[in-house]
Design an enzyme around this catalytic site. Structure first.
Site, PDB file in Angstrom:
ATOM      1  N   HIS A   9     -44.468  70.239 -39.006  1.00 48.89           N
ATOM      2  CA  HIS A   9     -45.609  71.058 -38.611  1.00 48.89           C
ATOM      3  C   HIS A   9     -45.308  71.847 -37.338  1.00 48.89           C
ATOM      4  O   HIS A   9     -45.850  72.936 -37.143  1.00 48.89           O
ATOM      5  CB  HIS A   9     -46.848  70.180 -38.413  1.00 48.89           C
ATOM      6  CG  HIS A   9     -47.536  69.835 -39.696  1.00 48.89           C
ATOM      7  ND1 HIS A   9     -48.881  70.048 -39.908  1.00 48.89           N
ATOM      8  CD2 HIS A   9     -47.066  69.295 -40.851  1.00 48.89           C
ATOM      9  CE1 HIS A   9     -49.207  69.656 -41.127  1.00 48.89           C
ATOM     10  NE2 HIS A   9     -48.124  69.187 -41.715  1.00 48.89           N
ATOM     11  N   HIS A  34     -40.814  63.455 -48.829  1.00 48.17           N
ATOM     12  CA  HIS A  34     -41.915  62.701 -49.429  1.00 48.17           C
ATOM     13  C   HIS A  34     -41.419  61.431 -50.102  1.00 48.17           C
ATOM     14  O   HIS A  34     -42.164  60.776 -50.824  1.00 48.17           O
ATOM     15  CB  HIS A  34     -42.657  63.566 -50.442  1.00 48.17           C
ATOM     16  CG  HIS A  34     -43.620  64.516 -49.802  1.00 48.17           C
ATOM     17  ND1 HIS A  34     -44.387  65.397 -50.526  1.00 48.17           N
ATOM     18  CD2 HIS A  34     -43.939  64.727 -48.498  1.00 48.17           C
ATOM     19  CE1 HIS A  34     -45.141  66.103 -49.691  1.00 48.17           C
ATOM     20  NE2 HIS A  34     -44.877  65.711 -48.459  1.00 48.17           N
ATOM     21  N   ASN A  70     -53.993  70.451 -39.527  1.00 45.93           N
ATOM     22  CA  ASN A  70     -53.416  69.450 -38.636  1.00 45.93           C
ATOM     23  C   ASN A  70     -54.381  68.319 -38.277  1.00 45.93           C
ATOM     24  O   ASN A  70     -54.027  67.438 -37.491  1.00 45.93           O
ATOM     25  CB  ASN A  70     -52.927  70.114 -37.343  1.00 45.93           C
ATOM     26  CG  ASN A  70     -51.761  71.047 -37.583  1.00 45.93           C
ATOM     27  OD1 ASN A  70     -50.897  70.782 -38.420  1.00 45.93           O
ATOM     28  ND2 ASN A  70     -51.717  72.158 -36.855  1.00 45.93           N
ATOM     29  N   ARG A  91     -43.480  64.243 -40.089  1.00 44.49           N
ATOM     30  CA  ARG A  91     -44.486  65.260 -40.405  1.00 44.49           C
ATOM     31  C   ARG A  91     -44.767  66.139 -39.190  1.00 44.49           C
ATOM     32  O   ARG A  91     -44.927  67.355 -39.305  1.00 44.49           O
ATOM     33  CB  ARG A  91     -45.771  64.573 -40.873  1.00 44.49           C
ATOM     34  CG  ARG A  91     -46.780  65.542 -41.459  1.00 44.49           C
ATOM     35  CD  ARG A  91     -47.996  64.795 -41.965  1.00 44.49           C
ATOM     36  NE  ARG A  91     -48.981  65.727 -42.488  1.00 44.49           N
ATOM     37  CZ  ARG A  91     -50.256  65.422 -42.680  1.00 44.49           C
ATOM     38  NH1 ARG A  91     -50.685  64.208 -42.370  1.00 44.49           N
ATOM     39  NH2 ARG A  91     -51.098  66.300 -43.157  1.00 44.49           N
TER      40      ARG A  91
END
Length: 367
Positions: A97, A234, A134, A93
């Site tokens: 990001h 995912h 975030n 992740r």
């Protein structure tokens, strides 16, 4: 595991996250996805934004300066996965990001700085980690990258960037969870700044429509195939209740659950995530079948109406993305191939070179 067994497992798993177990598992939040290449730069109707410039990376970038960098990072990620497997989806992740906000430059790793003591008026500039998008990034991810970077610094001081360490660690965790191994190109520089204002609108949201998602991806030079392959990340990880609560209790203002979510899954999730007063720390798995295994079950779940987020389920409902979901769901090897290409493509978004970047010694602090 069939869908009925999977749904029962979800409930048992969520309940088991309470108490002491929560601390170890709460960071198993899903990484938002990692993209795949399109035949041409992606565009969407009405979009005038140009795809970001890409710079060349190479597999042998550190061949002379730090030839063992892959193995050094792999030693850390293997130990971390053994002791804290939640670090895997957390690092994935982080990589997403990072790359989706101003490119793959480790700017997400820069920590907030406090205002000077005694100066009540002073306000430290906000960094990417300060933004709401975030706020729930698991600390496990940041800690893991710092550990890997420290190990690299002990062997090759001042040579390997945090951006490259993050890319390597993401690859390692994919393989450790049962996914494919792939070579990672290197040569990224670390950003000298982290700007909170660059985050808004740069990342997909839990309730994004396919049109919304395509706009975000187009701004990164990615397209339809990238979106579906990216979302396959995912297949591991967890999400907080807040990201899908509306689908359980008030879908689009109807005060009813989303009619396209399997009723058994709605029931199980409601027991873990009450409409009000629930714990903000509760997390549930994205993949009800194999939540700890990096495989292609995510796509089968979407076809069985078992997608957790609205943005996930939308990929099967939209006629533009449905055929890709079906294709990747039918063939694990095809998904792995698409995912590897996607990781490579995402990993080269707006790479900084030369004086535009730096090599941080500590990833949370710019020079």
């Amino acid at each position: 595991m069939d869908s009925s067994t999977g749904i029962r497992f979800v409930l048992l798993l969520v309940v088991s996250l309470g108490g002491n177990g929560m601390r170890a598992c709460r960071a198993r939040e899903a990484p938002l996805p990692l993209p795949l290449p399109s035949a041409a730069p992606a565009t969407t109707a009405g979009s005038s934004r140009r795809a970001p410039e890409r710079h060349g990376l190479s597999l042998d970038f550190y061949a002379k300066t730090c030839p063992a960098v892959d193995q050094i990072v792999a030693n850390v990620t293997a130990a971390r996965f053994r002791d804290h497997p939640a670090a895997g989806p957390a690092v994935l992740r982080l990589f997403h990001h990072d790359c989706f906000v101003e490119g793959c430059d480790a700017s997400i790793l820069i920590a907030p700085t406090a205002a000077k003591a005694g100066d009540a008026a002073a306000r430290a500039p906000k960094v990417e980690r300060d933004m709401e998008e975030n706020k729930n990034l698991p600390q496990y991810g940041f800690d893991t990258v710092e550990m890997a970077k420290a190990a690299v610094e002990s062997k090759c001081p001042g040579v390997v960037t945090c951006a490259d360490v993050l890319a390597l660690a993401a690859r390692d965790f994919v393989q450790l969870a049962g996914g494919p191994y792939y070579a990672v190109k290197k040569g990224r520089k670390d950003s000298k700044v982290s700007l909170a204002g660059k985050v808004r609108g740069s990342l997909p949201r839990a309730n994004s429509t396919v049109d919304d998602l395509l706009r975000v991806f187009a701004s990164k030079g990615l397209g339809l195939n990238d979106l579906v392959a990216l979302s396959g990340a995912h297949t591991i990880g967890f999400a907080h209740c807040a990201h899908f609560l509306g689908r359980l209790y008030d879908f689009r203002g109807t005060r009813q659950p989303d009619p396209l979510m399997d009723a058994r899954l709605v029931k199980a999730l409601r027991m873990a995530c009450p409409s009000t007063g629930g714990s903000a720390r509760v997390v549930v798995p994205f993949d009800v079948s194999t939540p700890f295994q990096f495989d292609h079950a995510y796509y089968a779940n979407l076809q069985a109406r078992l997608g957790l987020l609205g943005s996930d389920q939308a990929l099967f409902l939209d006629p533009r993305t449905r055929p890709i979901v079906q294709s990747l769901g039918a063939d694990r090897a095809r998904f792995f191939q698409a995912f590897v290409a996607s990781m490579d493509r995402m990993g080269s978004i707006r790479v900084k070179k030369g004086r535009k970047g730096e090599v941080r010694r500590i990833c949370s602090q710019h020079l």
